[in-house]
Design a protein around this motif. Structure first.
Motif, PDB file in Angstrom:
ATOM      1  N   UNK A  49      20.035  -6.304  -2.827  1.00  0.00           N
ATOM      2  CA  UNK A  49      20.103  -5.630  -1.559  1.00  0.00           C
ATOM      3  C   UNK A  49      21.363  -6.044  -0.830  1.00  0.00           C
ATOM      4  N   UNK A  50      21.973  -5.124  -0.156  1.00  0.00           N
ATOM      5  CA  UNK A  50      23.211  -5.379   0.554  1.00  0.00           C
ATOM      6  C   UNK A  50      22.895  -6.022   1.903  1.00  0.00           C
ATOM      7  N   UNK A  51      23.593  -7.128   2.187  1.00  0.00           N
ATOM      8  CA  UNK A  51      23.417  -7.769   3.484  1.00  0.00           C
ATOM      9  C   UNK A  51      24.045  -6.902   4.553  1.00  0.00           C
ATOM     10  N   UNK A  52      23.577  -7.057   5.783  1.00  0.00           N
ATOM     11  CA  UNK A  52      24.141  -6.312   6.889  1.00  0.00           C
ATOM     12  C   UNK A  52      25.578  -6.724   7.151  1.00  0.00           C
ATOM     13  N   UNK A  53      26.359  -5.801   7.658  1.00  0.00           N
ATOM     14  CA  UNK A  53      27.770  -6.053   7.923  1.00  0.00           C
ATOM     15  C   UNK A  53      27.965  -7.239   8.857  1.00  0.00           C
ATOM     16  N   UNK A  54      27.135  -7.348   9.870  1.00  0.00           N
ATOM     17  CA  UNK A  54      27.322  -8.425  10.846  1.00  0.00           C
ATOM     18  C   UNK A  54      27.146  -9.794  10.202  1.00  0.00           C
ATOM     19  N   UNK A  55      26.156  -9.929   9.339  1.00  0.00           N
ATOM     20  CA  UNK A  55      25.935 -11.218   8.671  1.00  0.00           C
ATOM     21  C   UNK A  55      27.121 -11.542   7.761  1.00  0.00           C
ATOM     22  N   UNK A  56      27.644 -10.544   7.058  1.00  0.00           N
ATOM     23  CA  UNK A  56      28.801 -10.767   6.194  1.00  0.00           C
ATOM     24  C   UNK A  56      30.039 -11.121   7.011  1.00  0.00           C
ATOM     25  N   UNK A  57      30.199 -10.484   8.159  1.00  0.00           N
ATOM     26  CA  UNK A  57      31.344 -10.794   9.021  1.00  0.00           C
ATOM     27  C   UNK A  57      31.250 -12.222   9.551  1.00  0.00           C
ATOM     28  N   UNK A  58      30.043 -12.673   9.846  1.00  0.00           N
ATOM     29  CA  UNK A  58      29.858 -14.059  10.271  1.00  0.00           C
ATOM     30  C   UNK A  58      30.248 -15.020   9.150  1.00  0.00           C
ATOM     31  N   UNK A  59      29.843 -14.706   7.923  1.00  0.00           N
ATOM     32  CA  UNK A  59      30.213 -15.537   6.771  1.00  0.00           C
ATOM     33  C   UNK A  59      31.730 -15.542   6.577  1.00  0.00           C
ATOM     34  N   UNK A  85      34.121 -11.537   0.244  1.00  0.00           N
ATOM     35  CA  UNK A  85      33.431 -11.182   1.486  1.00  0.00           C
ATOM     36  C   UNK A  85      34.014  -9.912   2.093  1.00  0.00           C
ATOM     37  N   UNK A  86      35.336  -9.786   2.075  1.00  0.00           N
ATOM     38  CA  UNK A  86      35.961  -8.571   2.608  1.00  0.00           C
ATOM     39  C   UNK A  86      35.525  -7.342   1.814  1.00  0.00           C
ATOM     40  N   UNK A  87      35.448  -7.481   0.486  1.00  0.00           N
ATOM     41  CA  UNK A  87      35.000  -6.366  -0.358  1.00  0.00           C
ATOM     42  C   UNK A  87      33.554  -6.010  -0.059  1.00  0.00           C
ATOM     43  N   UNK A  88      32.702  -7.020   0.101  1.00  0.00           N
ATOM     44  CA  UNK A  88      31.288  -6.767   0.389  1.00  0.00           C
ATOM     45  C   UNK A  88      31.106  -6.127   1.774  1.00  0.00           C
ATOM     46  N   UNK A  89      31.917  -6.538   2.734  1.00  0.00           N
ATOM     47  CA  UNK A  89      31.857  -5.923   4.065  1.00  0.00           C
ATOM     48  C   UNK A  89      32.248  -4.457   3.968  1.00  0.00           C
ATOM     49  N   UNK A  90      33.303  -4.182   3.227  1.00  0.00           N
ATOM     50  CA  UNK A  90      33.748  -2.794   3.040  1.00  0.00           C
ATOM     51  C   UNK A  90      32.644  -1.963   2.377  1.00  0.00           C
ATOM     52  N   UNK A  91      32.018  -2.501   1.331  1.00  0.00           N
ATOM     53  CA  UNK A  91      30.939  -1.783   0.641  1.00  0.00           C
ATOM     54  C   UNK A  91      29.743  -1.563   1.573  1.00  0.00           C
ATOM     55  N   UNK A  92      29.426  -2.576   2.371  1.00  0.00           N
ATOM     56  CA  UNK A  92      28.306  -2.455   3.303  1.00  0.00           C
ATOM     57  C   UNK A  92      28.592  -1.390   4.352  1.00  0.00           C
ATOM     58  N   UNK A 152      27.712   4.098   6.431  1.00  0.00           N
ATOM     59  CA  UNK A 152      28.258   5.411   6.768  1.00  0.00           C
ATOM     60  C   UNK A 152      27.592   6.502   5.941  1.00  0.00           C
ATOM     61  N   UNK A 153      27.391   6.219   4.657  1.00  0.00           N
ATOM     62  CA  UNK A 153      26.746   7.200   3.780  1.00  0.00           C
ATOM     63  C   UNK A 153      25.315   7.471   4.236  1.00  0.00           C
ATOM     64  N   UNK A 154      24.621   6.403   4.625  1.00  0.00           N
ATOM     65  CA  UNK A 154      23.246   6.552   5.099  1.00  0.00           C
ATOM     66  C   UNK A 154      23.210   7.411   6.359  1.00  0.00           C
ATOM     67  N   UNK A 155      24.136   7.144   7.293  1.00  0.00           N
ATOM     68  CA  UNK A 155      24.183   7.946   8.519  1.00  0.00           C
ATOM     69  C   UNK A 155      24.503   9.399   8.207  1.00  0.00           C
ATOM     70  N   UNK A 156      25.429   9.624   7.277  1.00  0.00           N
ATOM     71  CA  UNK A 156      25.814  10.983   6.913  1.00  0.00           C
ATOM     72  C   UNK A 156      24.634  11.735   6.302  1.00  0.00           C
ATOM     73  N   UNK A 157      23.896  11.082   5.426  1.00  0.00           N
ATOM     74  CA  UNK A 157      22.727  11.719   4.807  1.00  0.00           C
ATOM     75  C   UNK A 157      21.699  12.077   5.873  1.00  0.00           C
ATOM     76  N   UNK A 158      21.469  11.164   6.820  1.00  0.00           N
ATOM     77  CA  UNK A 158      20.508  11.443   7.888  1.00  0.00           C
ATOM     78  C   UNK A 158      20.943  12.651   8.709  1.00  0.00           C
ATOM     79  N   UNK A 159      22.237  12.732   9.020  1.00  0.00           N
ATOM     80  CA  UNK A 159      22.744  13.866   9.799  1.00  0.00           C
ATOM     81  C   UNK A 159      22.602  15.151   9.005  1.00  0.00           C
ATOM     82  N   UNK A 160      22.949  15.093   7.719  1.00  0.00           N
ATOM     83  CA  UNK A 160      22.867  16.291   6.887  1.00  0.00           C
ATOM     84  C   UNK A 160      21.418  16.766   6.767  1.00  0.00           C
ATOM     85  N   UNK A 161      20.503  15.843   6.563  1.00  0.00           N
ATOM     86  CA  UNK A 161      19.092  16.210   6.421  1.00  0.00           C
ATOM     87  C   UNK A 161      18.564  16.770   7.731  1.00  0.00           C
ATOM     88  N   UNK A 162      18.892  16.110   8.843  1.00  0.00           N
ATOM     89  CA  UNK A 162      18.389  16.606  10.124  1.00  0.00           C
ATOM     90  C   UNK A 162      18.993  17.969  10.442  1.00  0.00           C
TER      91      UNK A 162
END
Length: 90
Positions: free
Chosen positions: A1-11, A42-49, A54-64
């Protein structure tokens, strides 16, 4: 599972602080590990997260939007259909 961006940024912040500390102390082994391994990972994981969010938000917008258009279309079609006549009314 991908960690949240904020936790990765803290790391990442902690890794950069550790890099600065190692630099002041002359700990070149730790510096190189942080600079060439830990921080880029960490920078790569933040980018992926961020991309996943963004993809999740886009899917939600498209579905709605899809369901919104569909429900509007169904409502307009309901008004265009002739009323149903029951068997007993004939």
């Amino acid at each position: 599972m991908v960690k949240g961006s904020q936790q990765l940024k803290d790391e990442l912040d902690k890794a950069r602080i550790a890099y600065d500390k190692a630099s002041r102390e002359g700990d070149y082994e730790t510096m190189s590990k942080l600079q060439y391994e830990t921080i880029p990972q960490l920078e790569r994981r933040i980018h992926e997260s961020d991309l996943a969010e963004q993809k999740s938000r886009l899917v939600k917008v498209m579905v709605s939007n899809c369901y919104g258009i569909r429900s509007q279309t169904m409502k307009s079609q309901r008004w265009l259909r002739p009323p149903l006549v029951s068997q007993s009314a004939r």
